[in-house]
Design a protein around this motif. Sequence first.
Motif, mmCIF file in Angstrom:
data_model
loop_
_atom_site.group_PDB
_atom_site.id
_atom_site.type_symbol
_atom_site.label_atom_id
_atom_site.label_comp_id
_atom_site.label_asym_id
_atom_site.label_seq_id
_atom_site.Cartn_x
_atom_site.Cartn_y
_atom_site.Cartn_z
ATOM 1 N N VAL A 182 -5.043 18.946 12.197
ATOM 2 C CA VAL A 182 -5.231 17.535 12.480
ATOM 3 C C VAL A 182 -4.518 16.767 11.377
ATOM 4 C CG1 VAL A 182 -6.870 15.644 12.738
ATOM 5 C CG2 VAL A 182 -7.427 17.910 13.641
ATOM 6 N N TYR A 183 -3.652 15.875 11.773
ATOM 7 C CA TYR A 183 -2.881 15.093 10.820
ATOM 8 C C TYR A 183 -3.463 13.690 10.710
ATOM 9 C CZ TYR A 183 0.702 18.651 10.389
ATOM 10 O OH TYR A 183 1.381 19.813 10.111
ATOM 11 N N TYR A 184 -3.631 13.241 9.480
ATOM 12 C CA TYR A 184 -4.222 11.945 9.205
ATOM 13 C C TYR A 184 -3.257 11.050 8.448
ATOM 14 C CZ TYR A 184 -8.668 14.324 10.161
ATOM 15 O OH TYR A 184 -9.690 15.035 10.731
ATOM 16 N N CYS A 185 -3.208 9.819 8.847
ATOM 17 C CA CYS A 185 -2.507 8.793 8.106
ATOM 18 C C CYS A 185 -3.489 8.145 7.144
ATOM 19 C CB CYS A 185 -1.934 7.752 9.070
ATOM 20 S SG CYS A 185 -1.094 6.369 8.283
ATOM 21 N N ALA A 186 -3.041 7.852 5.944
ATOM 22 C CA ALA A 186 -3.918 7.269 4.942
ATOM 23 C C ALA A 186 -3.185 6.205 4.136
ATOM 24 C CB ALA A 186 -4.453 8.357 4.010
ATOM 25 N N ALA A 187 -3.951 5.295 3.571
ATOM 26 C CA ALA A 187 -3.383 4.217 2.771
ATOM 27 C C ALA A 187 -4.229 3.978 1.538
ATOM 28 C CB ALA A 187 -3.287 2.936 3.591
ATOM 29 N N THR A 188 -3.585 3.542 0.481
ATOM 30 C CA THR A 188 -4.280 3.201 -0.750
ATOM 31 C C THR A 188 -3.617 2.000 -1.398
ATOM 32 O OG1 THR A 188 -4.913 3.970 -2.959
ATOM 33 C CG2 THR A 188 -2.896 4.887 -2.042
ATOM 34 N N VAL A 189 -4.422 1.192 -2.060
ATOM 35 C CA VAL A 189 -3.872 0.056 -2.789
ATOM 36 C C VAL A 189 -3.175 0.499 -4.063
ATOM 37 C CG1 VAL A 189 -5.558 -1.558 -1.864
ATOM 38 C CG2 VAL A 189 -6.054 -0.346 -3.989
ATOM 39 N N ALA A 190 -3.435 1.713 -4.491
ATOM 40 C CA ALA A 190 -2.780 2.227 -5.675
ATOM 41 C C ALA A 190 -1.276 2.270 -5.461
ATOM 42 C CB ALA A 190 -3.305 3.615 -6.021
ATOM 43 N N GLN A 191 -0.549 1.950 -6.491
ATOM 44 C CA GLN A 191 0.901 1.893 -6.369
ATOM 45 C C GLN A 191 1.576 3.229 -6.625
ATOM 46 O OE1 GLN A 191 2.455 -1.200 -5.245
ATOM 47 N NE2 GLN A 191 0.269 -1.086 -4.739
ATOM 48 N N TYR B 215 0.835 -1.199 0.000
ATOM 49 C CA TYR B 215 0.000 0.000 0.000
ATOM 50 C C TYR B 215 0.866 1.245 0.000
ATOM 51 C CZ TYR B 215 -4.380 -2.471 1.130
ATOM 52 O OH TYR B 215 -5.495 -3.273 1.115
ATOM 53 N N THR B 216 0.483 2.188 -0.810
ATOM 54 C CA THR B 216 1.051 3.513 -0.706
ATOM 55 C C THR B 216 0.492 4.188 0.544
ATOM 56 O OG1 THR B 216 1.329 3.750 -3.087
ATOM 57 C CG2 THR B 216 1.184 5.781 -1.808
ATOM 58 N N MET B 217 1.347 4.869 1.282
ATOM 59 C CA MET B 217 0.938 5.520 2.515
ATOM 60 C C MET B 217 1.144 7.022 2.406
ATOM 61 S SD MET B 217 -0.044 2.968 4.377
ATOM 62 C CE MET B 217 -0.228 3.823 5.943
ATOM 63 N N GLY B 218 0.246 7.757 3.018
ATOM 64 C CA GLY B 218 0.364 9.200 2.991
ATOM 65 C C GLY B 218 -0.012 9.841 4.312
ATOM 66 N N TRP B 219 0.475 11.040 4.487
ATOM 67 C CA TRP B 219 0.068 11.887 5.597
ATOM 68 C C TRP B 219 -0.629 13.117 5.028
ATOM 69 C CZ3 TRP B 219 0.093 10.749 10.671
ATOM 70 C CH2 TRP B 219 0.930 9.730 11.117
ATOM 71 N N PHE B 220 -1.787 13.400 5.561
ATOM 72 C CA PHE B 220 -2.546 14.582 5.204
ATOM 73 C C PHE B 220 -2.787 15.405 6.453
ATOM 74 C CE2 PHE B 220 -3.289 11.710 1.788
ATOM 75 C CZ PHE B 220 -3.594 12.481 0.669
ATOM 76 N N ARG B 221 -3.161 16.647 6.254
ATOM 77 C CA ARG B 221 -3.533 17.479 7.387
ATOM 78 C C ARG B 221 -4.693 18.376 7.004
ATOM 79 N NH1 ARG B 221 1.833 21.403 7.775
ATOM 80 N NH2 ARG B 221 1.409 22.675 5.903
ATOM 81 N N GLN B 222 -5.439 18.766 8.015
ATOM 82 C CA GLN B 222 -6.574 19.639 7.804
ATOM 83 C C GLN B 222 -6.672 20.633 8.948
ATOM 84 O OE1 GLN B 222 -10.351 17.653 7.230
ATOM 85 N NE2 GLN B 222 -11.158 19.410 6.115
ATOM 86 N N ALA B 223 -6.595 21.897 8.596
ATOM 87 C CA ALA B 223 -6.744 22.972 9.553
ATOM 88 C C ALA B 223 -8.172 23.504 9.486
ATOM 89 C CB ALA B 223 -5.747 24.085 9.262
ATOM 90 N N PRO B 224 -8.644 24.159 10.535
ATOM 91 C CA PRO B 224 -9.998 24.704 10.526
ATOM 92 C C PRO B 224 -10.236 25.610 9.330
ATOM 93 C CG PRO B 224 -9.102 24.795 12.734
ATOM 94 C CD PRO B 224 -7.968 24.395 11.828
ATOM 95 N N GLY B 225 -11.339 25.378 8.642
ATOM 96 C CA GLY B 225 -11.695 26.202 7.504
ATOM 97 C C GLY B 225 -10.949 25.893 6.228
ATOM 98 N N LYS B 226 -10.101 24.892 6.246
ATOM 99 C CA LYS B 226 -9.326 24.539 5.071
ATOM 100 C C LYS B 226 -9.612 23.101 4.652
ATOM 101 C CE LYS B 226 -5.159 25.994 4.596
ATOM 102 N NZ LYS B 226 -3.681 26.177 4.773
ATOM 103 N N GLU B 227 -9.349 22.823 3.389
ATOM 104 C CA GLU B 227 -9.509 21.468 2.891
ATOM 105 C C GLU B 227 -8.360 20.594 3.347
ATOM 106 O OE1 GLU B 227 -11.900 22.421 -1.281
ATOM 107 O OE2 GLU B 227 -9.865 21.638 -1.339
ATOM 108 N N ARG B 228 -8.629 19.308 3.392
ATOM 109 C CA ARG B 228 -7.581 18.363 3.723
ATOM 110 C C ARG B 228 -6.536 18.384 2.616
ATOM 111 N NH1 ARG B 228 -9.432 12.665 6.153
ATOM 112 N NH2 ARG B 228 -10.564 14.251 7.365
#
Length: 123
Positions: free
Chosen positions: A92-101, A32-45
């Motif tokens: 807020v920081y989010y960990c994410a995963a995808t099967v996409a390579q 799985y490809t792994m990513g870190w995203f973040r989202q601040a108030p009033g902003k998109e992830r």
Amino acid sequence: QVQLVESGGGLVQAGGSLRLSCAASGRTFSRYTMGWFRQAPGKEREIVAAISWYGGSTYYADSVKGRFTISRDNAKTVYLQMNSLKPEDTAVYYCAATVAQRVGVLPNEYDYWGQGTQVTVSS
């Protein structure tokens, strides 16, 4: 399916460092490809960083280049080392995963998400 459990968020002063961890489990997770995203108030992830399943390809948002480092290990844990933190990194920081390579940069390219962990950087 993959399950993600995050840790490491907290409050730090500007200029400080913090390391986020994401423990993952599930079938075929190692690819799985792994990513870190973040989202601040009033902003998109938004993308922070991403890493390929084999660890050889990474992506960093311009705002964190040179300060953050994404990595992964054999224990199925993904890390985000954050140095020289700025108040603008608060989110807020989010960990994410995808099967996409491929190393995706959009939230909708990821299938599985952690619960999110708050990172607050004080000035």
